[in-house]
Enzyme design. Structure first.
Site, short mmCIF file in Angstrom:
data_model
loop_
_atom_site.label_atom_id
_atom_site.label_comp_id
_atom_site.label_asym_id
_atom_site.label_seq_id
_atom_site.Cartn_x
_atom_site.Cartn_y
_atom_site.Cartn_z
N GLY A 8 1.09 -1.42 0.02
CA GLY A 8 0.10 -0.14 0.10
C GLY A 8 0.77 1.53 -0.19
O GLY A 8 0.99 2.37 0.79
N GLY A 11 -0.33 4.83 -1.52
CA GLY A 11 -1.22 6.07 -0.16
C GLY A 11 -0.83 7.13 0.24
O GLY A 11 0.40 7.24 0.00
N GLN A 12 -1.48 7.72 1.38
CA GLN A 12 -1.75 8.47 1.99
C GLN A 12 -0.33 8.36 3.12
O GLN A 12 0.74 9.33 3.09
CB GLN A 12 -2.43 9.42 2.62
N ASP A 34 2.69 -1.85 -4.63
CA ASP A 34 1.30 -1.61 -4.23
C ASP A 34 0.49 -2.39 -4.99
O ASP A 34 0.66 -3.14 -5.80
CB ASP A 34 1.03 0.28 -5.13
N ILE A 35 -1.52 -2.35 -5.70
CA ILE A 35 -1.87 -3.32 -6.55
C ILE A 35 -2.40 -2.89 -8.14
O ILE A 35 -2.31 -3.05 -8.85
CB ILE A 35 -3.01 -2.50 -6.00
N TYR A 142 -15.36 -0.46 8.93
CA TYR A 142 -13.82 -0.40 8.71
C TYR A 142 -13.38 -0.35 10.08
O TYR A 142 -12.53 -1.32 10.76
CB TYR A 142 -13.74 1.23 8.48
N LYS A 146 -10.88 -2.95 11.67
CA LYS A 146 -10.24 -2.71 12.75
C LYS A 146 -9.67 -2.78 13.98
O LYS A 146 -8.91 -3.86 14.39
CB LYS A 146 -9.16 -0.89 12.90
#
Ligand code: SER
Length: 321
Positions: A8, A11-12, A34-35, A142, A146
């Site tokens: 990932g 991402g941010q 990443d994907i 989400y 988590k």
């Protein structure tokens, strides 16, 4: 010298973690993945691989190819997008975690960082100075992933000795890579719109207070946690982590000190309900005691940095276009 894989990485948070870890360990010791190739700054900054976090063999092939010993699993579907695609969020967030935990259990890797979130808390949680150990009844998919993930991390540590470490990130504010699909994203968008437009329409109401943090502090906390000696880590689910809390109104006032004609309006949408279920502020004393966590950015300092950096960024893109 650790050999690190970031899943990932486009991402941010993944992107900035990639840059920082390359600074610390050297370019060749940090593999970004990443994907897809959706962040060319990351893709072009060093070794980059396409890895599908949901596919065990895709992750394992990369781990074996580079003899990876540490994984930062930053791929996830965040709160707002997760409400649109509940099963996709469950599959991505849980499958990716199990793949990485199992790679550690089977001895392929030694250490894992996996981010949790303030989304693990819910409407029955005390909202002010939310303690480390408290009622947790998350209402978003989400948040559920988590919270369940935290339980599994602790389980793999206790039963299989897996060295997995985690932080409950608040909303993270940064200028390099945009966040995607979160409820706290407004606090990034507002800076961009302030510079581009002088106006921002907030999807959260003016007095919605949420825990937030500047990216540099989040990266610093992540690296401090990963470098701490194992004996210092007393929490193997996930650490509360905090820096600042503010409302859309308060951030807009901080921006007005730099852009005096900035205006904000409020048009709350479905994300308001998500924000209402989360804490306003977090007690992170365990992190501060166990591994000396300390934040450096308050709202004023973060706002100056965001505005300076974004002004430069937009100036440069004008020059280059
Ligand atoms: N930033 C995340 C979100 O808004 C919270 O961890 O979904």
């Amino acid at each position: 010298m650790p050999k690190v894989l970031i899943i990932g990485a486009c991402g941010q948070i993944g992107s900035e973690l990639t840059y920082k870890l390359r600074e610390i360990h050297g370019n060749d010791a940090v593999i970004a993945s990443d994907i897809s190739y959706n962040n060319l700054d990351v893709v072009n900054s060093g070794i980059f691989e396409i890895v599908d976090a949901q596919d065990y063999s895709s992750v394992k092939i990369c781990v074996e190819k580079y003899q990876i010993d540490t994984i930062y699993l930053m791929a996830a579907m965040l709160s707002a997008t997760g409400e649109k695609y509940p099963m996709k969020a469950w599959d991505l967030n849980m499958n990716s975690l199990f793949h990485v935990l199992n790679l550690a259990k089977e001895g392929f890797i030694k250490q894992i960082f996996w981010p949790s979130s303030i989304a693990v808390f819910g409407p029955t949680t005390p909202t002010l100075n939310t303690p480390q150990h408290t009622t947790m009844e998350p209402t978003t998919v989400y948040g559920i992933t988590k919270q369940v993930g935290e339980r599994w991390c602790e389980y793999y540590f206790k039963n299989y000795g897996v060295d997995v470490r985690s932080l409950r990130y608040p909303g993270i504010i940064s200028w390099k890579t945009m966040p995607g699909g979160g409820t706290t994203d407004y606090a990034v968008e507002i800076y961009h719109q302030a510079i581009l437009d002088g106006h921002y329409q907030s999807f959260l109401s003016e007095n919605t207070e949420l825990p937030m943090m500047f990216m540099d502090d989040a990266i610093d906390a992540t690296i401090k946690l990963m470098q701490a000696p194992s004996e210092a880590i007393t929490i193997r689910s996930s650490y509360n982590l905090a820096a600042i809390s503010f409302t859309p109104k308060e951030i807009s006032e901080a921006i007005k000190k730099h852009i005096s004609n900035f205006e904000i309006s409020y048009e709350p949408d479905f994300r308001q309900q998500i924000a209402n279920s989360w804490p306003k502020s977090i007690d992170d004393s365990s992190a501060r005691t166990d591994w000396n966590w300390n934040h450096k950015y308050d709202l004023e300092k973060m706002t100056s940095e965001m505005i300076n950096q974004l002004r430069k960024k937009y100036q440069n893109s004008k020059i280059n276009s």
